[in-house]
Design a protein around this motif. Structure first.
Motif, PDB file in Angstrom:
ATOM      1  N   GLY A 452       0.605  -1.099  -0.082  1.00 39.71           N
ATOM      2  CA  GLY A 452       0.116  -0.020   0.135  1.00 39.71           C
ATOM      3  C   GLY A 452       0.905   1.480  -0.064  1.00 39.71           C
ATOM      4  O   GLY A 452       0.409   2.362   0.197  1.00 39.71           O
ATOM      5  N   ARG A 453       2.158   1.192  -0.435  1.00 36.68           N
ATOM      6  CA  ARG A 453       2.989   2.406  -0.320  1.00 36.68           C
ATOM      7  C   ARG A 453       2.575   3.224  -1.295  1.00 36.68           C
ATOM      8  O   ARG A 453       2.551   2.615  -2.585  1.00 36.68           O
ATOM      9  N   LYS A 454       2.507   4.594  -1.430  1.00 34.12           N
ATOM     10  CA  LYS A 454       2.315   5.333  -2.523  1.00 34.12           C
ATOM     11  C   LYS A 454       3.481   6.072  -3.165  1.00 34.12           C
ATOM     12  O   LYS A 454       4.494   6.497  -2.342  1.00 34.12           O
ATOM     13  N   VAL A 455       3.290   6.168  -4.396  1.00 31.01           N
ATOM     14  CA  VAL A 455       4.301   6.974  -5.356  1.00 31.01           C
ATOM     15  C   VAL A 455       3.345   8.248  -5.609  1.00 31.01           C
ATOM     16  O   VAL A 455       2.517   8.084  -6.002  1.00 31.01           O
ATOM     17  N   LYS A 456       3.890   9.433  -5.940  1.00 28.57           N
ATOM     18  CA  LYS A 456       3.385  10.511  -6.253  1.00 28.57           C
ATOM     19  C   LYS A 456       3.513  10.413  -7.531  1.00 28.57           C
ATOM     20  O   LYS A 456       2.532  11.189  -8.362  1.00 28.57           O
ATOM     21  N   GLY A 457       4.476  10.048  -8.563  1.00 28.50           N
ATOM     22  CA  GLY A 457       4.636  10.103  -9.730  1.00 28.50           C
ATOM     23  C   GLY A 457       4.608   8.731 -10.505  1.00 28.50           C
ATOM     24  O   GLY A 457       4.715   7.804 -10.310  1.00 28.50           O
ATOM     25  N   THR A 458       4.067   9.090 -11.864  1.00 30.48           N
ATOM     26  CA  THR A 458       4.049   7.780 -12.858  1.00 30.48           C
ATOM     27  C   THR A 458       4.462   8.729 -14.039  1.00 30.48           C
ATOM     28  O   THR A 458       4.031   9.409 -14.907  1.00 30.48           O
ATOM     29  N   ILE A 459       5.647   7.687 -14.639  1.00 25.29           N
ATOM     30  CA  ILE A 459       6.170   8.460 -15.807  1.00 25.29           C
ATOM     31  C   ILE A 459       6.174   7.170 -16.883  1.00 25.29           C
ATOM     32  O   ILE A 459       5.929   6.099 -16.665  1.00 25.29           O
TER      33      ILE A 459
END
Ligand code: ATP
Ligand code: MG
Length: 566
Positions: A452-459
């Motif tokens: 469930g850890r989040k990342v803020k960016g998708t590239i």
């Protein structure tokens, strides 16, 4: 037209037509689109095409395509060809009703002779300069030509000799005898025939006299049985003349001329004269340069016929001039392509990324969604491997606030693939970044983390080994001013305001391999970058994409803001 298009919004011209059909003034509606074949069609013409062909279709009538070819010096069969292609491409069909004003030259000549016989036309030998002086001004009446009261016999003889080529160009003209004191300057004995010694693209050297627009247009409309002759507002002052010719000649069919406001669009020019200057002087690469507001330029850029028709519906048809925002046109193409264009990944400015903990010899086929707006478009496989390329802009060594993409020590999601973390930045001797060394988390396959850890960016990314090289052409507005012609009165040409950065060519773009089979005219979305269309210059091993439009929609924002205010 495709079936799911919306019904056309009404307008004052439709109101007139509906009334005429209701009262029985007309049993059917017959319109025409009358281009002069002296240039390519532009988006302003599309407004007229959609209006003329649109009402004919909606009220069960018909619309003629008529070339207004009365000026042989400027006309060319290439323009005839391109105009027919563009009207068809826009989705309209004139059936068997293709006409040329030049088909009526014999009839028009006979009508002119009739006017002379009625004492309503005369051959005038004033020079063009003298004619201007005699014409008067808006505040002063004109003066009668000394040739005005020639006898019918003399006029018939002179006109015949004009036709036979006995006079030089400019030596004399045939004029209607109306009223030199009329408050409407168009009624002050307008020229109806002039001598032009040039070969005509259809009638060759048969004629050396040609009718003027005002004489030819009303008669062509009448001959074809047009019911409603729709034209732009600058012809409003010509309407009395349109009616005068038809009344005097007592023709059977007297169409009604109705004027509407022409389309003006900011950051471009919509005049064939100006557009042909851009072409002739090499400011653009041709009439179909994707920066041009021509139908052929827009087609090459990636516009769809549906989006142009939608635009014409949205701007409507009214009596008062206004300027339409380019953002609306862009909104229409985004709206259409959002539903239709399959998504792919492409990297325009590649930066190499090595995923150090990914095995050397493994290639995974990851599943990607073709269009989140349309499930029926399905999914595809995209290869992933140890070395990939990402967009140079998606990495910052010193990320500013709100930059959520890749940076040293930071974790982001690779679209459809894995989370990666940047561990090391490799630079060359000049200090330029040439490579990033990252690690990936095998547990995040598909782009989701199990904890469930989040990342803020998708590239987005492409696999180095599998990528297809391509050239990408990015376009910006052709002019830097909303109204490039606004300073013409001060003697500053619209060309002074050409945007020097309207075309940017990127030669080393990398595409996911699924794009290798693209054909000229194909339209796609490159994820996060915009909509693109394959250029006809493409070759088997050299794909070229034109950016149609970016994804950012300023018009949607404007609409939202307006809705909020209501
Ligand atoms: P331009 O001003 O670009 O030279 P034009 O009016 O001379 O255009 P035509 O070939 O005579 O070009 O135009 C054919 C038809 O298209 C005419 O009925 C004209 O009124 C219409 N038309 C031309 N420009 C526009 C425009 N900007 N908006 C709407 N209709 C237009
Ligand atoms: Mg015109």
């Amino acid at each position: 037209m495709t079936k799911n298009e919306k019904p056309r919004p009404s307008n004052f011209i439709r109101d007139i037509i509906e009334e005429d059909l209701k009262t029985g003034k007309h049993k059917t509606v017959i319109t025409r689109f009358p281009p002069e074949p002296n240039g390519y069609l532009h988006i302003g013409h599309a407004k007229s095409i959609c209006l003329n062909f649109g009402v004919a279709r909606d009220y069960g009538g018909r619309c003629h395509l008529r070339f207004d070819d009365t000026n042989p010096k400027k006309e060319d069969p290439e323009y005839v060809r391109s105009i027919m292609e563009d009207v068809r491409w826009l989705g309209f069909d004139w059936g068997e009703h293709l006409y040329f004003a030049s088909d009526y030259f014999d009839k028009m000549y006979a009508y002119a002779v009739e006017l002379i016989k009625m004492g309503k036309a005369y051959v005038c030998h004033l020079s063009p300069e003298e004619m201007r002086l005699y014409r008067g001004t808006l505040t002063e009446p004109g003066k009668e030509s000394p040739y005005r009261n020639r006898s019918v016999e003399e006029n018939l003889d002179l006109f015949e000799r004009m036709k036979n080529g006995e006079f030089a160009e400019g030596e004399c003209v045939l004029r209607a005898k109306i009223d030199m004191a009329s408050p409407n300057i168009n009624m002050r004995d307008p020229v109806i025939y002039r001598i032009v010694k040039a070969s005509h693209h259809r009638t060759g050297d048969k004629w050396c006299i040609y009718p003027t627009y005002d004489f030819a247009h009303c008669l062509s409309d009448s001959i074809e049985g047009i019911t409603h002759s729709l034209c732009t507002l600058e012809f409003e002052d010509h309407r009395p003349l349109y009616d005068w010719f038809l009344d005097e000649l007592k023709v059977e069919c007297h169409p009604q001329q109705i004027e509407f406001a022409r389309l003006n669009l900011n950051y471009t020019v919509l005049s064939k004269r100006k557009l042909s200057q851009l072409v002739d002087e090499g400011h653009v690469q041709g009439w179909d340069d994707p920066r041009m507001p021509t139908i052929s330029g827009m087609r090459r850029r990636g516009y769809t016929p549906e989006s142009i028709r939608d635009f014409c519906d949205r701007i409507g048809v009214a009596k008062s001039d206004n300027i339409v925002d380019m953002a609306l046109l862009e909104h229409c193409i985004r709206d259409d392509l959002n539903k239709k264009a399959p998504r792919f990944m492409a990297v325009l400015n590649p930066l190499k990324v090595v995923i150090t903990n990914y095995p050397e010899d493994v290639v995974e086929e990851l599943t990607a969604i073709n269009n989140p707006e349309d499930e029926s478009m399905g999914t595809r496989k995209v290869p992933f491997s140890r070395v990939i390329y990402i967009e140079r802009d998606d990495f910052r060594e010193d990320p500013p606030r709100k930059f959520f993409r890749l940076a040293p020590g930071r974790e982001v999601r690779l679209r459809y693939a894995y989370y990666i973390t940047c561990q090391e930045v490799v630079k060359n001797e000049q200090g330029e970044i040439v490579e990033l060394r990252c690690t990936y988390d095998p547990a995040t396959k598909g782009g989701y983390s199990p904890d469930g850890r989040k990342v803020k960016g998708t590239i987005h990314w492409v696999s180095a080994e599998h990528a297809v090289k391509a050239e990408v052409r990015l376009y910006d507005r052709l002019f830097i001013k909303p109204n490039p012609a606004e300073d013409e009165k001060k003697g500053i040409s619209f060309k002074e305001y050409i945007n020097p950065d309207s075309l940017k060519i990127l030669k080393n773009c990398l595409l996911e391999p699924n794009l290798a089979q693209c054909k000229p005219g194909d339209r796609v979305q490159f994820e996060r970058l915009g909509y693109f269309c394959v250029d006809p210059d493409s070759q088997e091993n050299h794909l070229i994409f034109n950016r149609t439009v970016t994804l950012r929609d300023s018009w949607a924002k404007i609409e939202k803001r307006l809705a909020g205010k209501r």
